[in-house]
Every structure is written in C-alpha cells, then in structure tokens.
Enzyme design. Structure first.
Site, mmCIF file in Angstrom:
data_model
loop_
_atom_site.group_PDB
_atom_site.id
_atom_site.type_symbol
_atom_site.label_atom_id
_atom_site.label_comp_id
_atom_site.label_asym_id
_atom_site.label_seq_id
_atom_site.Cartn_x
_atom_site.Cartn_y
_atom_site.Cartn_z
ATOM 1 C CB ALA A 15 -0.924 -0.011 1.214
ATOM 2 C CB ALA A 45 2.330 -11.536 0.570
ATOM 3 N N GLY A 47 0.505 -15.779 -0.965
ATOM 4 C CA GLY A 47 -0.750 -15.797 -1.710
ATOM 5 C C GLY A 47 -0.688 -14.709 -2.761
ATOM 6 N N GLY A 48 -1.628 -14.694 -3.656
ATOM 7 C CA GLY A 48 -1.530 -13.742 -4.748
ATOM 8 C C GLY A 48 -2.478 -12.578 -4.584
ATOM 9 C CG ASP A 206 5.225 0.119 14.889
ATOM 10 O OD1 ASP A 206 5.503 -0.184 16.041
ATOM 11 O OD2 ASP A 206 5.810 -0.320 13.885
ATOM 12 N NE ARG A 273 -6.364 -17.471 4.698
ATOM 13 C CZ ARG A 273 -5.792 -16.502 4.038
ATOM 14 N NH1 ARG A 273 -5.614 -15.326 4.614
ATOM 15 N NH2 ARG A 273 -5.372 -16.692 2.817
ATOM 16 C CD GLU A 354 -2.406 -6.834 8.197
ATOM 17 O OE1 GLU A 354 -1.497 -7.073 7.386
ATOM 18 O OE2 GLU A 354 -2.643 -7.557 9.184
HETATM 19 C C1 SIN Z 1 -1.891 -17.626 1.777
HETATM 20 O O1 SIN Z 1 -1.152 -17.679 0.810
HETATM 21 O O2 SIN Z 1 -2.417 -18.611 2.273
HETATM 22 C C2 SIN Z 1 -2.115 -16.297 2.422
HETATM 23 C C3 SIN Z 1 -2.653 -15.331 1.470
HETATM 24 C C4 SIN Z 1 -3.500 -14.321 2.151
HETATM 25 O O3 SIN Z 1 -3.277 -14.006 3.301
HETATM 26 O O4 SIN Z 1 -4.457 -13.868 1.542
#
Ligand code: SIN
Length: 528
Positions: A15, A45, A47-48, A206, A273, A354
């Site tokens: 970001a 990261a 994940g995409g 922070d 999740r 975030e």
């Molecule tokens: C993951 O790759 O499992 C995490 C991706 C995410 O946090 O969206």
C-alpha cells in the site's frame, strides 16, 4: 533535524509503495520505514492477488465471496469498490509490465484459495507474489520519493486546528521532525503481537498505536485472523504454507492420516480461514499433531518454490508428502478507521492497507484480498490527493502535553505468549480480563514521554497499546463472529450484527456503523 515536505508515508509494504508511485506524479514524498524496505509482511506474502479476470467470473461473485467469508460485517459499498476498482487496478499494473504467471497458452494462470467460488488468484513467481510486487513497485519509484530505512515514527504532530501536520521519528543516531501537508499511515498489521505468526517480527501495530495516541478512531480490533497452516517445527512457527497448496489439491490430516475437514464445512479444506484454523487448533489442543498432505501435488517444488525453500531450510523432507503445521496469527481486520480515500477521523492523516479499517474485510478477510486492497485503495487514495490535495499552511503545534507518566511493560515474548493464550484463536472473559490488567490504559500512554526511549522501547510500548485494543474489544464483543471466537459465547448474537466497537481517546463505543454520520463531511471540509 527538521524536514519539510508534501507527504510523509510511514511504512514500505504494497500500500505504501503503490501510494508513493502514484503520488510521486505531483508531490515530494518521504517514505519512512523502521526496517529494510524489503523486510515487510508484504514482501513475504505467498498468496496472490484476488481479482476477476476470467470470462466465467464476475465482480458480483467476488463481492459475495468476500461478504460470506467475512460474515457480513462489512461496509459493502467499500467491498464493491475493492472488487470493481481492484479488477481495473491489477489490469493497469499488468499493462505496465508487472509480470504475472501465465499458462502455456499465455493466459493468466488463476489459482483457487479458501472461500473463493472461482479460481481468481493471480500470482507472480509462483508463491512469491509479494516479493515480485514489492520489487516491481520499488523499481518504479522516481527520485522525488526519498526512502529512509531503519527509522521509527513515534509521534504524530498535530496543529492547533486539530489537523495532522507531521511526525517525529528516530533512527539509531538522531531524531527527526517532518512537517508535511499529509501523513499516510501504511504500517501494516499486528500479527507479531502473538507468539505464533506468519508476519515478520516488525508487524506489531505501530501505526495503530501512533494514530490512537494522536486521537484517531480505531475499530474492529477484536477481529484477528489466524491462518490454519504455518510451518510448525519444535514448537515454533517457521513461515507460511500458503492456502494455494490446498487450492492445488492439498488437504489437512492429523498425525494418524485422518482428513480433518471432511464433514466440517461445505467447502471442506477450502473453508474460510477462521473455520479451518479453529479445526486445526482443536485437534492440536487434544495433543494431536496436524499436517498438510501434499502427496497428490505434482511438481510441488516448481509450483511452490518459496514453501519448498522454507521447508528445506528447516529440514522437512517434502518427499514424505506431508508438512507439519499449526495455526498462527496472520491478518488484522481492524485498524485505523478510514474511508476508501484513506481519510481518517483526523484531517490530513490518512491510513491505507492493513493498518486501516475500511470495512472491506468484515470479521474475516477473504484470501488474497489484502494485496488487492493495498494496490487498489493505495491508488484510490493517491488519485484523490493528486486531484484535491491542498498544502498545509498551519504548522502551529497544539499545546504540548504534560509527559511525566511512567509505563510498566512486559517483555515482548511474555506479552506475545499471553496474547496467544488469552486473546488468540479462542478467547473467554476470564483470560481476557487477566491480560487486560497487565496492559497500560490510555491516560498512562498519553502521559508518557516516548522521545527519551530507544526504538526497541517505543516498539514494546506500541505493542502494549495495540494489544490493549485487541483485548478490550475482544472482551466487549460477547459473541462469536468470524475470526473472533469466544468460548463463553460460542454463537453469533443478532444484537451484535452490524455493530462496530470503536476506540477514541481512551473511550470505547459500540455504534451502528463504522463511520460517524458526519465523519466524511468533516474531512471533506478540512481537506478541500
Ligand atoms: C496464503 O497464501 O495462504 C495467504 C494469502 C493471504 O493471506 O491472503
């Protein structure tokens, strides 16, 4: 040392970098990061980026998946912006040569992750999308973006009209004062408040502590997402094992080889999740180890080079077909209350990524919507400033506070263990009340002089502040919703539907919307 500039960005994740890239068209920017610019959770990261790009998908499906995963605790108008503008934003990056993974026909390869009804996850470099995106964005930054590494922001400066007019920082040797027309918080999340996390150790919230101390509104702090699969060896988390592994066919088993998600949720191993993480937690609480079975995935090493490397570094033989895992903290849905242009309750203080709470993630974020949020809202916020931003002319500081208070702080590791046990994946009033007693209150932190502390001491104090918000909100919300699971209130409670717990200047309010009625109009007045 005093520095005058147009914009200060605090943070260096997706970001922050996206904002710097767009804003650099008109403004001079100082980007301040407390670590190495390539050392954030964005960089790690795996994940995409979730975004609609195929013919059989539609933004209405993406919207629905986001709302369902987050249990409808959203600002749905913002979710609509996220999925619609997100689709355009990723396309724009691809058009500007951001390299994405493609199949043998040259089409974008689309992965599947938890709670998505369609394969729509765009990757770059397999499971290294964060790294690819950070590297790409850093490479695009022009000279008018000045980067300051290993510098910690410790106080937001307010003028006598109640606007943010800058920030105080320190590196290892010196203190700095920045005066700016706008300060943007892009400091990321707070996963490292917990002993077991996928985040980098720096992610201690922070930005939330800074904003709270300055008087900004903070919300949704009870919603901390735990990821079901962190590589877990000898009682310690060693990194993430992406949900994409389950998207490619992997599944959860226990040490006896029994599948753990069968019959537990209609989406099985790809359930949201908070569902999968809780199931892994329960199995482990019985003293039974849990694993991801990857034996059916062909070419695992080439599909998941980052996970392969982490496993190999930690002595896990992938040839055995199973990876030891445990759930760990991963993402904070709450943060500094902000709208889709990053505007917070303090004029000229913006928040994005975030650290911000814009209501797009609800009570549990949908997989791969976070990088999407960073690039999309980073762009929206910046375009708005390019068009409407006005120079700050009032640098007369608000009267100084009396800072003669003392703080008693826990050691970081003790705090992280307490948070995991008492404010972690499952909470109850007894544990939460116990930990709350160990944490400082607003008046104590407000009257404390951070300028005399080392960076480490400031970070530790900030950890306590952010933890106190997580714990207080968790205690307040007497129900279970999304990632907030109360053992003593195990169901959703209709009277908590569409209620937001908002902190401001030491007070905790429960209100019917994320925003106060007049918040946006106040900001518009103050901004333009
Ligand atoms: C993951 O790759 O499992 C995490 C991706 C995410 O946090 O969206």
């Amino acid at each position: 040392m005093k520095i005058e500039t147009d914009i200060v960005i605090i943070g260096s994740g997706i970001a922050a970098l996206q904002a710097a890239r767009v804003l650099s068209a008109r403004f001079t920017i100082h980007l301040i990061t407390k670590s190495d610019i390539r050392n954030g959770s964005s960089y790690k990261a795996q994940g995409g980026i979730a975004a609609v790009s195929s013919q059989d998908d539609h933004t209405t499906f993406h919207l629905k998946d986001t709302l369902d995963a987050g249990e409808h605790h959203h600002v749905s108008e913002h979710v609509k912006h996220l999925v619609e503008q997100g689709k355009e934003t990723i396309q724009d990056l691809i058009n500007h040569n951001f390299p994405v993974d493609r199949n043998e026909h040259g089409d974008i390869s689309l992965g599947l992750e938890g709670a998505h009804s369609k394969a729509r996850i765009i990757h770059s470099g397999g499971d290294a999308t964060g790294k690819a995106l950070v590297d790409y964005l850093i490479d695009t930054l022009p000279k008018n973006v000045k980067i300051h590494e290993y510098e910690l922001a410790y106080e937001l400066l307010m003028n006598n009209s109640g606007e943010c007019m800058g920030v105080k920082t320190k590196n290892n040797d010196k203190d700095f004062i920045y005066h700016a027309s706008y300060v943007i918080l892009a400091t990321g999340g707070a996963g490292a408040l917990y002993a077991c996390t996928s985040n980098c150790p720096d992610s201690v919230g922070d930005g939330i502590a800074l904003a709270y101390l300055a008087g900004a509104q903070i919300a949704d702090m009870e919603f901390v997402q735990f990821h079901p699969s962190l590589l877990y060896i000898n009682g310690a988390a060693k990194g993430l094992v992406s949900e994409a592994v389950r998207g490619a066919g992997g599944y959860f088993i226990n040490e006896n080889g029994h599948r753990l998600m069968e019959g537990k949720h209609p989406l099985g191993d790809l359930a949201p999740r908070h569902v999968t993480a809780y199931e892994m937690y329960k199995e482990r609480a019985k003293g039974i180890e849990v694993y991801l079975d990857i034996s059916m995935i062909s070419d695992f090493k080439s599909k998941f080079p980052t996970i392969t490397q982490i496993c190999e570094e930690n002595g896990i033989a992938l040839s055995k077909g199973r990876i030891p895992i445990a759930p760990g903290s991963h993402f904070l849905m709450g943060g500094v209350v902000a709208d889709r242009y990053g505007r917070t309750s303090i004029p000229r203080l913006l928040a994005v990524g975030e650290v911000a709470c814009t209501g797009v993630h609800g009570a549990n974020r949908l997989a791969s919507n976070s990088l999407l949020e960073g690039i999309t809202f980073g762009k929206l916020m910046s375009e708005n400033l390019l068009e409407n931003g006005k120079k700050q002319r009032n640098f007369i500081e608000s009267p100084p506070l009396k800072r003669d208070g003392k703080l008693t702080l826990l050691q970081a590791q003790i705090l992280q263990n307490e948070m995991l046990q008492k404010a972690g994946i499952i909470r109850n009033s007894v544990g939460l009340a116990k930990i709350l007693k160990l944490l400082p209150n607003y008046n104590q932190v407000r009257s404390f002089d951070f300028s005399r502390c080392t960076k480490k001491q400031i970070e530790l104090a900030f950890m306590h502040i952010t933890s106190s918000l997580v714990v207080s909100a968790s205690l307040m919300r007497e129900e279970s919703r999304g990632a907030h699971i109360r053992k003593d209130f195990p169901s959703k409670c209709p009277s908590w539907q569409n209620k937001w717990i908002v902190f401001e200047k030491g007070k905790m309010n429960v209100r019917d919307g994320l925003y106060e009625q007049d918040q946006a109009s106040n900001n518009v007045k103050a901004f333009f």
